[in-house]
Design a protein around this motif. Structure first.
Motif, PDB file in Angstrom:
ATOM      1  N   ALA A 150       3.202   5.915  -2.984  1.00  0.00           N
ATOM      2  CA  ALA A 150       4.386   6.636  -3.476  1.00  0.00           C
ATOM      3  C   ALA A 150       4.335   6.769  -4.990  1.00  0.00           C
ATOM      4  O   ALA A 150       4.689   7.818  -5.539  1.00  0.00           O
ATOM      5  N   GLN A 151       3.895   5.711  -5.685  1.00  0.00           N
ATOM      6  CA  GLN A 151       3.789   5.780  -7.142  1.00  0.00           C
ATOM      7  C   GLN A 151       2.740   6.808  -7.558  1.00  0.00           C
ATOM      8  O   GLN A 151       2.936   7.541  -8.525  1.00  0.00           O
ATOM      9  N   ILE A 152       1.644   6.861  -6.828  1.00  0.00           N
ATOM     10  CA  ILE A 152       0.608   7.854  -7.131  1.00  0.00           C
ATOM     11  C   ILE A 152       1.149   9.255  -6.910  1.00  0.00           C
ATOM     12  O   ILE A 152       0.895  10.165  -7.700  1.00  0.00           O
ATOM     13  N   ALA A 153       1.922   9.446  -5.848  1.00  0.00           N
ATOM     14  CA  ALA A 153       2.484  10.763  -5.563  1.00  0.00           C
ATOM     15  C   ALA A 153       3.483  11.189  -6.643  1.00  0.00           C
ATOM     16  O   ALA A 153       3.547  12.361  -7.005  1.00  0.00           O
ATOM     17  N   MET A 154       4.241  10.229  -7.188  1.00  0.00           N
ATOM     18  CA  MET A 154       5.257  10.555  -8.190  1.00  0.00           C
ATOM     19  C   MET A 154       4.669  10.708  -9.589  1.00  0.00           C
ATOM     20  O   MET A 154       5.055  11.596 -10.333  1.00  0.00           O
ATOM     21  N   HIS A 155       3.745   9.823  -9.960  1.00  0.00           N
ATOM     22  CA  HIS A 155       3.271   9.765 -11.339  1.00  0.00           C
ATOM     23  C   HIS A 155       1.815  10.181 -11.507  1.00  0.00           C
ATOM     24  O   HIS A 155       1.343  10.301 -12.628  1.00  0.00           O
ATOM     25  N   GLY A 156       1.094  10.344 -10.425  1.00  0.00           N
ATOM     26  CA  GLY A 156      -0.313  10.669 -10.517  1.00  0.00           C
ATOM     27  C   GLY A 156      -1.206   9.451 -10.645  1.00  0.00           C
ATOM     28  O   GLY A 156      -2.417   9.559 -10.624  1.00  0.00           O
ATOM     29  N   ALA A 157      -0.610   8.263 -10.806  1.00  0.00           N
ATOM     30  CA  ALA A 157      -1.365   7.013 -10.917  1.00  0.00           C
ATOM     31  C   ALA A 157      -0.420   5.872 -10.564  1.00  0.00           C
ATOM     32  O   ALA A 157       0.800   6.006 -10.669  1.00  0.00           O
ATOM     33  N   PRO A 158      -0.966   4.729 -10.150  1.00  0.00           N
ATOM     34  CA  PRO A 158      -0.098   3.581  -9.890  1.00  0.00           C
ATOM     35  C   PRO A 158       0.589   3.138 -11.179  1.00  0.00           C
ATOM     36  O   PRO A 158       0.028   3.230 -12.262  1.00  0.00           O
ATOM     37  N   ALA A 159       1.812   2.664 -11.069  1.00  0.00           N
ATOM     38  CA  ALA A 159       2.557   2.194 -12.237  1.00  0.00           C
ATOM     39  C   ALA A 159       1.942   0.900 -12.753  1.00  0.00           C
ATOM     40  O   ALA A 159       1.452   0.077 -11.986  1.00  0.00           O
ATOM     41  N   ASP A 160       1.948   0.747 -14.068  1.00  0.00           N
ATOM     42  CA  ASP A 160       1.430  -0.487 -14.665  1.00  0.00           C
ATOM     43  C   ASP A 160       2.417  -1.619 -14.451  1.00  0.00           C
ATOM     44  O   ASP A 160       3.611  -1.412 -14.310  1.00  0.00           O
TER      45      ASP A 160
ATOM     46  N   THR B 296       3.695  -5.411 -12.636  1.00  0.00           N
ATOM     47  CA  THR B 296       3.863  -5.931 -11.288  1.00  0.00           C
ATOM     48  C   THR B 296       5.200  -5.556 -10.671  1.00  0.00           C
ATOM     49  O   THR B 296       5.423  -5.785  -9.508  1.00  0.00           O
ATOM     50  N   GLN B 297       6.098  -4.993 -11.456  1.00  0.00           N
ATOM     51  CA  GLN B 297       7.405  -4.636 -10.949  1.00  0.00           C
ATOM     52  C   GLN B 297       7.377  -3.244 -10.335  1.00  0.00           C
ATOM     53  O   GLN B 297       6.715  -2.343 -10.840  1.00  0.00           O
ATOM     54  N   LEU B 298       8.122  -3.069  -9.290  1.00  0.00           N
ATOM     55  CA  LEU B 298       8.269  -1.758  -8.665  1.00  0.00           C
ATOM     56  C   LEU B 298       9.137  -0.888  -9.557  1.00  0.00           C
ATOM     57  O   LEU B 298      10.209  -1.291  -9.984  1.00  0.00           O
ATOM     58  N   GLU B 299       8.658   0.297  -9.876  1.00  0.00           N
ATOM     59  CA  GLU B 299       9.397   1.199 -10.747  1.00  0.00           C
ATOM     60  C   GLU B 299       9.898   2.384  -9.930  1.00  0.00           C
ATOM     61  O   GLU B 299       9.126   3.152  -9.391  1.00  0.00           O
ATOM     62  N   LEU B 300      11.217   2.507  -9.826  1.00  0.00           N
ATOM     63  CA  LEU B 300      11.820   3.605  -9.093  1.00  0.00           C
ATOM     64  C   LEU B 300      12.638   4.462 -10.046  1.00  0.00           C
ATOM     65  O   LEU B 300      13.324   3.942 -10.910  1.00  0.00           O
ATOM     66  N   PRO B 301      12.567   5.779  -9.898  1.00  0.00           N
ATOM     67  CA  PRO B 301      13.383   6.627 -10.767  1.00  0.00           C
ATOM     68  C   PRO B 301      14.860   6.514 -10.374  1.00  0.00           C
ATOM     69  O   PRO B 301      15.187   6.432  -9.199  1.00  0.00           O
ATOM     70  N   LEU B 302      15.729   6.508 -11.368  1.00  0.00           N
ATOM     71  CA  LEU B 302      17.163   6.409 -11.082  1.00  0.00           C
ATOM     72  C   LEU B 302      17.876   7.671 -11.410  1.00  0.00           C
ATOM     73  O   LEU B 302      17.626   8.452 -12.184  1.00  0.00           O
TER      74      LEU B 302
ATOM     75  N   ARG C  61       0.830  -1.198   0.000  1.00  0.00           N
ATOM     76  CA  ARG C  61       0.000   0.000   0.000  1.00  0.00           C
ATOM     77  C   ARG C  61       0.875   1.262   0.000  1.00  0.00           C
ATOM     78  O   ARG C  61       0.569   2.236  -0.679  1.00  0.00           O
ATOM     79  N   ALA C  62       1.983   1.256   0.742  1.00  0.00           N
ATOM     80  CA  ALA C  62       2.884   2.406   0.780  1.00  0.00           C
ATOM     81  C   ALA C  62       3.551   2.621  -0.575  1.00  0.00           C
ATOM     82  O   ALA C  62       3.724   3.764  -1.013  1.00  0.00           O
ATOM     83  N   VAL C  63       3.913   1.538  -1.269  1.00  0.00           N
ATOM     84  CA  VAL C  63       4.537   1.655  -2.587  1.00  0.00           C
ATOM     85  C   VAL C  63       3.544   2.242  -3.579  1.00  0.00           C
ATOM     86  O   VAL C  63       3.889   3.120  -4.373  1.00  0.00           O
ATOM     87  N   ILE C  64       2.301   1.788  -3.533  1.00  0.00           N
ATOM     88  CA  ILE C  64       1.287   2.321  -4.448  1.00  0.00           C
ATOM     89  C   ILE C  64       1.055   3.799  -4.181  1.00  0.00           C
ATOM     90  O   ILE C  64       0.943   4.603  -5.120  1.00  0.00           O
TER      91      ILE C  64
END
Length: 66
Positions: free
Chosen positions: A48-58, A60-66, A43-46
């Motif tokens: 964070a993804q919403i905060a960064m991208h405005g929506a959950p990432a498509d 099943t893999q966690l996507e982190l900016p590098l 739930r925390a990862v989702i």
């Protein structure tokens, strides 16, 4: 179950379990059983993804900016 344990509220009644199952609460969260830590992490990862991208990432893999 001994009557003393049931009366103290430390064990759920069969009625409370039946109502929880009828409400599709298969993990019995409404009876006080804690959610696993991995669900809170997911739930925390989702969030964070919403905060960064405005929506959950498509996907099943966690996507982190590098």
């Amino acid at each position: 179950m001994p009557a003393k344990v049931a009366a103290s509220g430390r064990a759920p009644s069969w009625r409370a379990v039946a109502v929880a199952l009828l409400q599709n609460d298969l993990h019995l969260y409404q009876l006080g059983y804690a959610r696993p830590a991995y669900e809170q992490q997911r739930r925390a990862v989702i969030m964070a993804q919403i905060a960064m991208h405005g929506a959950p990432a498509d996907g099943t893999q966690l996507e982190l900016p590098l």
